[in-house]
Design a protein around this motif. Structure first.
Motif, PDB file in Angstrom:
ATOM      1  N   GLY A 100       0.795  -1.218   0.000  1.00 21.43           N
ATOM      2  CA  GLY A 100       0.000   0.000   0.000  1.00 21.43           C
ATOM      3  C   GLY A 100       0.828   1.268   0.000  1.00 21.43           C
ATOM      4  N   VAL A 101       0.598   2.119  -0.991  1.00 23.16           N
ATOM      5  CA  VAL A 101       1.235   3.430  -1.016  1.00 23.16           C
ATOM      6  C   VAL A 101       0.425   4.366  -0.114  1.00 23.16           C
ATOM      7  CG1 VAL A 101      -0.057   4.154  -3.082  1.00 23.16           C
ATOM      8  CG2 VAL A 101       2.085   5.303  -2.488  1.00 23.16           C
ATOM      9  N   VAL A 102       1.127   5.162   0.678  1.00 17.34           N
ATOM     10  CA  VAL A 102       0.463   6.079   1.606  1.00 17.34           C
ATOM     11  C   VAL A 102       0.538   7.491   1.040  1.00 17.34           C
ATOM     12  CG1 VAL A 102       0.364   6.957   3.967  1.00 17.34           C
ATOM     13  CG2 VAL A 102       1.128   4.612   3.539  1.00 17.34           C
ATOM     14  N   GLU A 103      -0.619   8.148   0.958  1.00 17.56           N
ATOM     15  CA  GLU A 103      -0.719   9.506   0.416  1.00 17.56           C
ATOM     16  C   GLU A 103      -1.579  10.359   1.349  1.00 17.56           C
ATOM     17  OE1 GLU A 103      -0.915   8.155  -4.308  1.00 17.56           O
ATOM     18  OE2 GLU A 103      -2.702   8.137  -3.038  1.00 17.56           O
ATOM     19  N   THR A 104      -1.342  11.651   1.303  1.00 20.00           N
ATOM     20  CA  THR A 104      -2.202  12.580   2.037  1.00 20.00           C
ATOM     21  C   THR A 104      -2.629  13.706   1.111  1.00 20.00           C
ATOM     22  OG1 THR A 104      -0.307  13.891   2.817  1.00 20.00           O
ATOM     23  CG2 THR A 104      -1.076  12.117   4.258  1.00 20.00           C
ATOM     24  N   TYR A 105      -3.787  14.258   1.395  1.00 22.50           N
ATOM     25  CA  TYR A 105      -4.258  15.431   0.664  1.00 22.50           C
ATOM     26  C   TYR A 105      -5.205  16.224   1.559  1.00 22.50           C
ATOM     27  CZ  TYR A 105      -8.301  12.376  -0.287  1.00 22.50           C
ATOM     28  OH  TYR A 105      -9.372  11.527  -0.163  1.00 22.50           O
ATOM     29  N   ARG A 106      -5.380  17.483   1.205  1.00 20.55           N
ATOM     30  CA  ARG A 106      -6.214  18.376   2.015  1.00 20.55           C
ATOM     31  C   ARG A 106      -7.683  18.189   1.671  1.00 20.55           C
ATOM     32  NH1 ARG A 106      -6.205  20.464   6.854  1.00 20.55           N
ATOM     33  NH2 ARG A 106      -7.581  22.274   7.027  1.00 20.55           N
ATOM     34  N   ASP A 107      -8.513  17.998   2.701  1.00 17.32           N
ATOM     35  CA  ASP A 107      -9.961  17.936   2.522  1.00 17.32           C
ATOM     36  C   ASP A 107     -10.546  19.205   3.134  1.00 17.32           C
ATOM     37  OD1 ASP A 107     -12.758  17.411   2.824  1.00 17.32           O
ATOM     38  OD2 ASP A 107     -12.337  15.288   2.504  1.00 17.32           O
ATOM     39  N   ALA A 108     -10.601  20.267   2.311  1.00 21.34           N
ATOM     40  CA  ALA A 108     -11.028  21.580   2.803  1.00 21.34           C
ATOM     41  C   ALA A 108     -12.451  21.591   3.348  1.00 21.34           C
ATOM     42  CB  ALA A 108     -10.857  22.621   1.704  1.00 21.34           C
ATOM     43  N   PRO A 109     -13.443  20.985   2.672  1.00 17.37           N
ATOM     44  CA  PRO A 109     -14.810  21.029   3.205  1.00 17.37           C
ATOM     45  C   PRO A 109     -14.928  20.456   4.615  1.00 17.37           C
ATOM     46  CG  PRO A 109     -14.839  20.304   0.932  1.00 17.37           C
ATOM     47  CD  PRO A 109     -13.413  20.315   1.358  1.00 17.37           C
ATOM     48  N   ARG A 110     -14.132  19.428   4.926  1.00 16.29           N
ATOM     49  CA  ARG A 110     -14.190  18.826   6.260  1.00 16.29           C
ATOM     50  C   ARG A 110     -13.150  19.432   7.199  1.00 16.29           C
ATOM     51  NH1 ARG A 110     -15.150  14.770   2.583  1.00 16.29           N
ATOM     52  NH2 ARG A 110     -16.947  13.416   2.935  1.00 16.29           N
ATOM     53  N   ARG A 111     -12.366  20.354   6.704  1.00 21.94           N
ATOM     54  CA  ARG A 111     -11.292  20.999   7.459  1.00 21.94           C
ATOM     55  C   ARG A 111     -10.420  19.942   8.136  1.00 21.94           C
ATOM     56  NH1 ARG A 111      -9.683  24.137  11.798  1.00 21.94           N
ATOM     57  NH2 ARG A 111     -11.296  23.335  13.186  1.00 21.94           N
ATOM     58  N   GLY A 112      -9.853  19.097   7.253  1.00 22.64           N
ATOM     59  CA  GLY A 112      -9.018  18.031   7.773  1.00 22.64           C
ATOM     60  C   GLY A 112      -8.012  17.556   6.752  1.00 22.64           C
ATOM     61  N   GLU A 113      -7.164  16.678   7.196  1.00 23.87           N
ATOM     62  CA  GLU A 113      -6.145  16.073   6.346  1.00 23.87           C
ATOM     63  C   GLU A 113      -6.572  14.633   6.057  1.00 23.87           C
ATOM     64  OE1 GLU A 113      -2.361  16.511   4.318  1.00 23.87           O
ATOM     65  OE2 GLU A 113      -3.766  17.901   5.257  1.00 23.87           O
ATOM     66  N   ALA A 114      -6.646  14.279   4.775  1.00 20.53           N
ATOM     67  CA  ALA A 114      -7.023  12.929   4.383  1.00 20.53           C
ATOM     68  C   ALA A 114      -5.781  12.061   4.252  1.00 20.53           C
ATOM     69  CB  ALA A 114      -7.790  12.959   3.070  1.00 20.53           C
ATOM     70  N   VAL A 115      -5.820  10.898   4.846  1.00 24.83           N
ATOM     71  CA  VAL A 115      -4.756   9.904   4.706  1.00 24.83           C
ATOM     72  C   VAL A 115      -5.334   8.750   3.882  1.00 24.83           C
ATOM     73  CG1 VAL A 115      -3.173   8.326   5.873  1.00 24.83           C
ATOM     74  CG2 VAL A 115      -3.750  10.536   6.916  1.00 24.83           C
ATOM     75  N   ARG A 116      -4.649   8.405   2.799  1.00 30.33           N
ATOM     76  CA  ARG A 116      -5.137   7.363   1.901  1.00 30.33           C
ATOM     77  C   ARG A 116      -4.068   6.286   1.721  1.00 30.33           C
ATOM     78  NH1 ARG A 116      -6.979   9.807  -3.476  1.00 30.33           N
ATOM     79  NH2 ARG A 116      -4.746  10.097  -3.843  1.00 30.33           N
ATOM     80  N   VAL A 117      -4.500   5.037   1.762  1.00 30.69           N
ATOM     81  CA  VAL A 117      -3.632   3.900   1.486  1.00 30.69           C
ATOM     82  C   VAL A 117      -4.280   3.098   0.366  1.00 30.69           C
ATOM     83  CG1 VAL A 117      -2.594   1.773   2.372  1.00 30.69           C
ATOM     84  CG2 VAL A 117      -2.795   3.773   3.864  1.00 30.69           C
ATOM     85  N   ARG A 118      -3.501   2.768  -0.665  1.00 29.97           N
ATOM     86  CA  ARG A 118      -4.062   2.051  -1.806  1.00 29.97           C
ATOM     87  C   ARG A 118      -3.004   1.153  -2.446  1.00 29.97           C
ATOM     88  NH1 ARG A 118      -2.485   4.369  -6.706  1.00 29.97           N
ATOM     89  NH2 ARG A 118      -1.393   6.373  -6.477  1.00 29.97           N
ATOM     90  N   HIS A 119      -3.468   0.107  -3.075  1.00 29.30           N
ATOM     91  CA  HIS A 119      -2.610  -0.723  -3.924  1.00 29.30           C
ATOM     92  C   HIS A 119      -3.499  -1.467  -4.919  1.00 29.30           C
ATOM     93  CE1 HIS A 119      -2.723  -4.613  -1.209  1.00 29.30           C
ATOM     94  NE2 HIS A 119      -3.921  -4.123  -1.430  1.00 29.30           N
ATOM     95  N   GLN A 120      -2.868  -2.087  -5.934  1.00 23.17           N
ATOM     96  CA  GLN A 120      -3.622  -2.738  -7.000  1.00 23.17           C
ATOM     97  C   GLN A 120      -3.072  -4.137  -7.220  1.00 23.17           C
ATOM     98  OE1 GLN A 120      -5.150  -0.233  -9.824  1.00 23.17           O
ATOM     99  NE2 GLN A 120      -5.690  -1.766 -11.322  1.00 23.17           N
ATOM    100  N   ILE A 121      -3.889  -5.135  -6.866  1.00 27.18           N
ATOM    101  CA  ILE A 121      -3.430  -6.526  -6.924  1.00 27.18           C
ATOM    102  C   ILE A 121      -4.528  -7.447  -7.452  1.00 27.18           C
ATOM    103  CG2 ILE A 121      -1.783  -6.265  -5.021  1.00 27.18           C
ATOM    104  CD1 ILE A 121      -3.923  -7.732  -3.276  1.00 27.18           C
ATOM    105  N   GLY A 122      -4.148  -8.659  -7.763  1.00 26.57           N
ATOM    106  CA  GLY A 122      -5.074  -9.730  -8.109  1.00 26.57           C
ATOM    107  C   GLY A 122      -4.526 -11.035  -7.568  1.00 26.57           C
ATOM    108  N   ILE A 123      -5.398 -11.888  -7.049  1.00 20.60           N
ATOM    109  CA  ILE A 123      -4.996 -13.193  -6.518  1.00 20.60           C
ATOM    110  C   ILE A 123      -5.159 -14.235  -7.622  1.00 20.60           C
ATOM    111  CG2 ILE A 123      -5.411 -14.918  -4.741  1.00 20.60           C
ATOM    112  CD1 ILE A 123      -4.435 -12.172  -3.719  1.00 20.60           C
TER     113      ILE A 123
END
Length: 328
Positions: A289-312
Protein backbone atom coordinates in the motif's frame (compact mmCIF):
# COMPACT_ATOMS: atom_id res chain seq x y z
CA UNK A 1 -23.59 19.72 -4.75
CA UNK A 2 -21.62 16.53 -5.53
CA UNK A 3 -18.18 16.31 -3.95
CA UNK A 4 -15.09 16.24 -6.16
CA UNK A 5 -12.49 13.65 -5.30
CA UNK A 6 -8.87 14.86 -5.50
CA UNK A 7 -6.81 13.37 -8.28
CA UNK A 8 -3.64 11.43 -7.56
CA UNK A 9 -1.64 14.39 -8.81
CA UNK A 10 -2.98 16.52 -5.94
CA UNK A 11 -2.02 13.94 -3.34
CA UNK A 12 1.34 13.93 -1.60
CA UNK A 13 3.26 10.68 -1.35
CA UNK A 14 4.15 10.02 2.27
CA UNK A 15 6.97 7.49 2.54
CA UNK A 16 7.55 8.76 6.09
CA UNK A 17 4.15 7.31 7.01
CA UNK A 18 4.51 4.15 4.94
CA UNK A 19 7.97 3.15 6.09
CA UNK A 20 10.49 1.08 4.14
CA UNK A 21 9.73 -2.28 2.53
CA UNK A 22 11.88 -3.96 5.19
CA UNK A 23 9.92 -2.25 7.95
CA UNK A 24 6.68 -3.28 6.25
CA UNK A 25 7.77 -6.93 5.98
CA UNK A 26 8.78 -7.00 9.64
CA UNK A 27 5.51 -5.41 10.71
CA UNK A 28 3.46 -7.87 8.66
CA UNK A 29 5.48 -10.81 10.00
CA UNK A 30 4.91 -9.61 13.56
CA UNK A 31 1.15 -9.57 12.93
CA UNK A 32 1.15 -12.97 11.25
CA UNK A 33 0.38 -11.84 7.68
CA UNK A 34 1.65 -14.46 5.23
CA UNK A 35 -0.28 -13.70 1.98
CA UNK A 36 2.73 -12.61 -0.06
CA UNK A 37 4.80 -15.55 1.21
CA UNK A 38 2.16 -18.07 0.18
CA UNK A 39 1.49 -16.28 -3.12
CA UNK A 40 4.69 -14.34 -3.93
CA UNK A 41 4.36 -11.13 -5.93
CA UNK A 42 4.65 -11.01 -9.69
CA UNK A 43 5.00 -7.52 -11.17
CA UNK A 44 2.50 -7.40 -14.03
CA UNK A 45 3.14 -5.09 -16.96
CA UNK A 46 -0.56 -4.46 -17.51
CA UNK A 47 -3.58 -3.90 -15.29
CA UNK A 48 -5.12 -7.07 -16.71
CA UNK A 49 -4.22 -9.43 -19.50
CA UNK A 50 -3.19 -12.94 -20.43
CA UNK A 51 -0.20 -15.12 -19.76
CA UNK A 52 0.86 -18.53 -21.02
CA UNK A 53 0.90 -21.46 -18.66
CA UNK A 54 2.44 -24.82 -19.52
CA UNK A 55 -0.03 -27.56 -18.52
CA UNK A 56 1.27 -30.14 -16.06
CA UNK A 57 0.88 -32.90 -18.65
CA UNK A 58 3.17 -30.94 -21.00
CA UNK A 59 5.79 -30.49 -18.29
CA UNK A 60 5.80 -34.18 -17.45
CA UNK A 61 5.36 -35.62 -20.94
CA UNK A 62 7.67 -38.53 -21.79
CA UNK A 63 9.57 -38.46 -25.09
CA UNK A 64 11.86 -40.88 -26.88
CA UNK A 65 15.16 -39.01 -27.27
CA UNK A 66 17.20 -41.75 -28.98
CA UNK A 67 18.84 -40.80 -32.31
CA UNK A 68 20.37 -43.15 -34.87
CA UNK A 69 23.51 -42.01 -36.75
CA UNK A 70 22.53 -39.82 -39.71
CA UNK A 71 18.91 -39.55 -38.60
CA UNK A 72 17.04 -36.46 -37.49
CA UNK A 73 16.50 -35.79 -33.81
CA UNK A 74 13.06 -36.44 -32.35
CA UNK A 75 10.93 -33.30 -32.34
CA UNK A 76 8.70 -32.07 -29.56
CA UNK A 77 6.48 -29.04 -29.01
CA UNK A 78 4.87 -27.17 -26.16
CA UNK A 79 1.22 -26.17 -26.11
CA UNK A 80 0.63 -23.22 -23.79
CA UNK A 81 -2.67 -22.74 -22.01
CA UNK A 82 -3.79 -19.12 -22.14
CA UNK A 83 -4.82 -17.78 -18.75
CA UNK A 84 -6.23 -14.39 -17.88
CA UNK A 85 -5.64 -12.26 -14.81
CA UNK A 86 -7.03 -8.98 -13.54
CA UNK A 87 -5.86 -6.61 -10.84
CA UNK A 88 -8.22 -4.32 -8.99
CA UNK A 89 -7.49 -1.28 -6.87
CA UNK A 90 -8.11 -1.51 -3.15
CA UNK A 91 -7.76 1.31 -0.67
CA UNK A 92 -9.10 3.28 2.26
CA UNK A 93 -9.24 6.94 3.27
CA UNK A 94 -9.58 8.47 6.72
CA UNK A 95 -9.99 12.18 7.44
CA UNK A 96 -8.11 13.60 10.42
CA UNK A 97 -10.03 16.59 11.71
CA UNK A 98 -7.83 19.65 12.26
CA UNK A 99 -9.35 20.25 15.67
CA UNK A 100 -8.75 16.67 16.78
CA UNK A 101 -5.16 16.72 15.57
CA UNK A 102 -4.48 19.99 17.40
CA UNK A 103 -6.04 18.65 20.59
CA UNK A 104 -3.78 15.60 20.77
CA UNK A 105 -0.64 16.86 19.02
CA UNK A 106 1.39 16.73 22.26
CA UNK A 107 0.47 13.07 22.82
CA UNK A 108 0.79 11.31 19.48
CA UNK A 109 1.23 11.72 15.73
CA UNK A 110 -2.32 11.33 14.44
CA UNK A 111 -1.22 10.91 10.81
CA UNK A 112 1.10 8.04 11.67
CA UNK A 113 -1.52 6.28 13.79
CA UNK A 114 -4.19 6.59 11.10
CA UNK A 115 -1.79 5.50 8.32
CA UNK A 116 -0.77 2.38 10.24
CA UNK A 117 -4.39 1.55 11.06
CA UNK A 118 -5.80 1.79 7.56
CA UNK A 119 -2.73 0.17 6.03
CA UNK A 120 -3.33 -2.83 8.24
CA UNK A 121 -6.98 -2.88 7.16
CA UNK A 122 -5.99 -2.88 3.49
CA UNK A 123 -3.50 -5.68 4.08
CA UNK A 124 -6.00 -7.68 6.12
CA UNK A 125 -8.31 -7.66 3.11
CA UNK A 126 -5.51 -9.14 0.99
CA UNK A 127 -4.85 -11.72 3.71
CA UNK A 128 -8.53 -12.73 3.81
CA UNK A 129 -8.73 -13.03 0.01
CA UNK A 130 -5.59 -15.14 -0.09
CA UNK A 131 -6.80 -17.39 2.73
CA UNK A 132 -10.14 -17.90 0.95
CA UNK A 133 -8.34 -18.77 -2.30
CA UNK A 134 -5.96 -21.26 -0.67
CA UNK A 135 -8.49 -22.97 1.60
CA UNK A 136 -11.02 -23.39 -1.21
CA UNK A 137 -12.66 -26.82 -1.29
CA UNK A 138 -14.27 -26.06 -4.65
CA UNK A 139 -10.79 -25.86 -6.23
CA UNK A 140 -9.10 -28.59 -4.20
CA UNK A 141 -11.60 -31.41 -4.55
CA UNK A 142 -11.28 -35.13 -5.17
CA UNK A 143 -8.79 -37.49 -3.53
CA UNK A 144 -5.84 -36.23 -5.58
CA UNK A 145 -6.23 -32.68 -4.25
CA UNK A 146 -8.09 -32.98 -0.93
CA UNK A 147 -7.96 -35.26 2.12
CA UNK A 148 -9.92 -35.19 5.35
CA UNK A 149 -7.38 -36.46 7.88
CA UNK A 150 -8.51 -39.40 9.98
CA UNK A 151 -7.23 -38.02 13.28
CA UNK A 152 -7.54 -34.32 14.07
CA UNK A 153 -4.26 -32.58 14.81
CA UNK A 154 -5.83 -30.88 17.83
CA UNK A 155 -5.83 -34.28 19.56
CA UNK A 156 -2.33 -34.42 21.01
CA UNK A 157 -2.25 -38.18 21.53
CA UNK A 158 -3.96 -39.51 18.39
CA UNK A 159 -3.15 -36.91 15.70
CA UNK A 160 -0.79 -38.11 12.96
CA UNK A 161 0.39 -34.89 11.25
CA UNK A 162 3.72 -36.36 10.14
CA UNK A 163 2.07 -39.13 8.13
CA UNK A 164 -0.65 -36.76 6.85
CA UNK A 165 1.90 -34.26 5.52
CA UNK A 166 4.03 -37.06 4.07
CA UNK A 167 1.05 -38.45 2.16
CA UNK A 168 0.14 -34.98 0.85
CA UNK A 169 3.71 -34.36 -0.32
CA UNK A 170 3.67 -37.66 -2.20
CA UNK A 171 0.34 -36.84 -3.89
CA UNK A 172 1.68 -33.47 -5.04
CA UNK A 173 4.80 -35.13 -6.43
CA UNK A 174 2.74 -37.65 -8.40
CA UNK A 175 0.17 -35.09 -9.56
CA UNK A 176 2.54 -32.34 -10.64
CA UNK A 177 6.13 -33.55 -10.62
CA UNK A 178 7.09 -30.70 -8.27
CA UNK A 179 8.33 -30.99 -4.71
CA UNK A 180 6.15 -29.45 -2.03
CA UNK A 181 8.11 -27.01 0.11
CA UNK A 182 5.58 -25.43 2.48
CA UNK A 183 2.81 -26.13 4.96
CA UNK A 184 0.38 -23.24 5.46
CA UNK A 185 -1.53 -23.27 8.76
CA UNK A 186 -3.17 -20.90 11.20
CA UNK A 187 -1.52 -19.98 14.49
CA UNK A 188 -4.08 -22.13 16.30
CA UNK A 189 -3.06 -25.19 14.29
CA UNK A 190 0.64 -24.42 14.85
CA UNK A 191 0.07 -24.31 18.61
CA UNK A 192 -1.73 -27.65 18.47
CA UNK A 193 1.14 -29.18 16.49
CA UNK A 194 3.60 -28.06 19.15
CA UNK A 195 1.55 -30.08 21.66
CA UNK A 196 1.32 -33.13 19.38
CA UNK A 197 2.93 -36.33 20.68
CA UNK A 198 3.71 -37.22 17.06
CA UNK A 199 5.77 -34.05 16.58
CA UNK A 200 7.36 -34.00 20.03
CA UNK A 201 8.48 -37.64 19.79
CA UNK A 202 10.05 -37.00 16.37
CA UNK A 203 11.99 -34.01 17.73
CA UNK A 204 13.11 -35.94 20.82
CA UNK A 205 14.29 -38.83 18.64
CA UNK A 206 16.23 -36.45 16.41
CA UNK A 207 17.82 -34.84 19.47
CA UNK A 208 18.99 -38.15 20.96
CA UNK A 209 16.57 -38.01 23.89
CA UNK A 210 16.68 -34.28 24.65
CA UNK A 211 13.30 -33.19 26.04
CA UNK A 212 11.20 -30.95 23.83
CA UNK A 213 8.80 -28.43 25.36
CA UNK A 214 6.11 -26.81 23.17
CA UNK A 215 7.59 -23.34 23.71
CA UNK A 216 10.96 -24.58 22.46
CA UNK A 217 9.55 -25.85 19.15
CA UNK A 218 10.28 -23.15 16.59
CA UNK A 219 8.75 -23.01 13.12
CA UNK A 220 12.05 -24.41 11.79
CA UNK A 221 11.97 -27.37 14.17
CA UNK A 222 8.31 -27.95 13.36
CA UNK A 223 9.07 -28.01 9.64
CA UNK A 224 11.94 -30.46 10.16
CA UNK A 225 9.72 -32.77 12.21
CA UNK A 226 7.03 -32.73 9.52
CA UNK A 227 9.53 -33.31 6.69
CA UNK A 228 8.83 -30.04 4.87
CA UNK A 229 11.09 -27.07 4.07
CA UNK A 230 9.03 -24.43 5.86
CA UNK A 231 5.91 -23.92 7.91
CA UNK A 232 4.11 -20.65 7.16
CA UNK A 233 2.16 -19.78 10.29
CA UNK A 234 -0.68 -17.37 9.62
CA UNK A 235 -1.35 -15.48 12.82
CA UNK A 236 -3.51 -12.61 11.57
CA UNK A 237 -6.69 -11.98 13.54
CA UNK A 238 -9.96 -10.56 12.19
CA UNK A 239 -12.85 -8.97 14.05
CA UNK A 240 -16.00 -10.98 13.35
CA UNK A 241 -18.31 -8.67 15.30
CA UNK A 242 -20.67 -6.23 13.62
CA UNK A 243 -19.63 -2.58 13.41
CA UNK A 244 -19.99 -0.96 16.83
CA UNK A 245 -20.23 -4.26 18.72
CA UNK A 246 -17.64 -5.62 21.13
CA UNK A 247 -14.52 -7.09 19.55
CA UNK A 248 -14.77 -10.79 18.65
CA UNK A 249 -11.47 -12.12 17.32
CA UNK A 250 -10.93 -15.13 15.07
CA UNK A 251 -8.13 -16.47 12.88
CA UNK A 252 -8.16 -15.08 9.34
CA UNK A 253 -6.96 -18.50 8.15
CA UNK A 254 -9.47 -21.23 9.08
CA UNK A 255 -8.08 -23.69 11.64
CA UNK A 256 -10.07 -26.50 10.01
CA UNK A 257 -7.61 -26.67 7.08
CA UNK A 258 -3.91 -27.01 6.30
CA UNK A 259 -2.35 -26.58 2.85
CA UNK A 260 0.70 -28.54 1.75
CA UNK A 261 2.03 -26.88 -1.38
CA UNK A 262 4.81 -25.59 -3.58
CA UNK A 263 5.30 -21.84 -3.18
CA UNK A 264 7.32 -19.91 -5.75
CA UNK A 265 10.99 -19.31 -5.11
CA UNK A 266 11.63 -17.01 -8.07
CA UNK A 267 9.98 -14.22 -10.06
CA UNK A 268 9.66 -16.45 -13.15
CA UNK A 269 5.95 -16.68 -14.06
CA UNK A 270 6.59 -20.12 -15.59
CA UNK A 271 7.83 -21.63 -12.33
CA UNK A 272 5.29 -24.29 -11.32
CA UNK A 273 3.79 -23.19 -8.01
CA UNK A 274 0.43 -22.90 -6.33
CA UNK A 275 -0.07 -19.28 -7.38
CA UNK A 276 0.93 -15.61 -7.38
CA UNK A 277 -0.12 -12.19 -6.20
CA UNK A 278 -0.32 -10.13 -9.40
CA UNK A 279 0.69 -6.50 -8.78
CA UNK A 280 0.28 -3.56 -11.16
CA UNK A 281 2.37 -0.52 -10.22
CA UNK A 282 1.78 1.75 -13.22
CA UNK A 283 -0.71 3.91 -11.29
CA UNK A 284 1.67 4.37 -8.37
CA UNK A 285 0.74 1.27 -6.39
CA UNK A 286 3.30 -0.37 -4.15
CA UNK A 287 3.17 -3.73 -2.41
CA UNK A 288 1.81 -3.14 1.06
CA UNK A 289 0.00 0.00 0.00
CA UNK A 290 1.24 3.43 -1.02
CA UNK A 291 0.46 6.08 1.61
CA UNK A 292 -0.72 9.51 0.42
CA UNK A 293 -2.20 12.58 2.04
CA UNK A 294 -4.26 15.43 0.66
CA UNK A 295 -6.21 18.38 2.02
CA UNK A 296 -9.96 17.94 2.52
CA UNK A 297 -11.03 21.58 2.80
CA UNK A 298 -14.81 21.03 3.20
CA UNK A 299 -14.19 18.83 6.26
CA UNK A 300 -11.29 21.00 7.46
CA UNK A 301 -9.02 18.03 7.77
CA UNK A 302 -6.14 16.07 6.35
CA UNK A 303 -7.02 12.93 4.38
CA UNK A 304 -4.76 9.90 4.71
CA UNK A 305 -5.14 7.36 1.90
CA UNK A 306 -3.63 3.90 1.49
CA UNK A 307 -4.06 2.05 -1.81
CA UNK A 308 -2.61 -0.72 -3.92
CA UNK A 309 -3.62 -2.74 -7.00
CA UNK A 310 -3.43 -6.53 -6.92
CA UNK A 311 -5.07 -9.73 -8.11
CA UNK A 312 -5.00 -13.19 -6.52
CA UNK A 313 -4.11 -15.89 -9.05
CA UNK A 314 -4.15 -19.64 -8.45
CA UNK A 315 -1.96 -21.18 -11.15
CA UNK A 316 -1.32 -24.86 -10.49
CA UNK A 317 -3.85 -26.44 -8.12
CA UNK A 318 -1.88 -29.68 -8.62
CA UNK A 319 1.00 -28.02 -6.76
CA UNK A 320 -1.07 -28.11 -3.58
CA UNK A 321 -2.94 -30.63 -1.47
CA UNK A 322 -5.55 -29.38 0.98
CA UNK A 323 -6.03 -31.18 4.27
CA UNK A 324 -9.30 -30.90 6.18
CA UNK A 325 -10.69 -32.01 9.56
CA UNK A 326 -7.61 -30.51 11.19
CA UNK A 327 -9.16 -29.11 14.37
CA UNK A 328 -11.92 -30.49 16.59
Amino acid sequence: MPSIAPSTSLATLRPDLGGSMLEFDLAMDAQGFVATRVLPVFEAAEKSGTYGLVPIEQLLRSQDVNRAPGADYAHTSTDFTERTYATTERGLVEIIDDNTRATYRNFFDAELIVANKIRRMVMEQQERETAAAIFDTSVWTGSDLFTNVSNEWSNASSGTPIADVKDAVQKIRLNSGVRANALVISDTVARNLRQSDDVINRIIAAGAGVAAKPNDITDTLLAAALGIDMVLVAGAIKNTAADGAAFAGADVWDDEYAMVCRVAGSSDIQEPCIGRTMHWSEDGSTIGGVVETYRDAPRRGEAVRVRHQIGIEIMYPEAGHLLGNITA
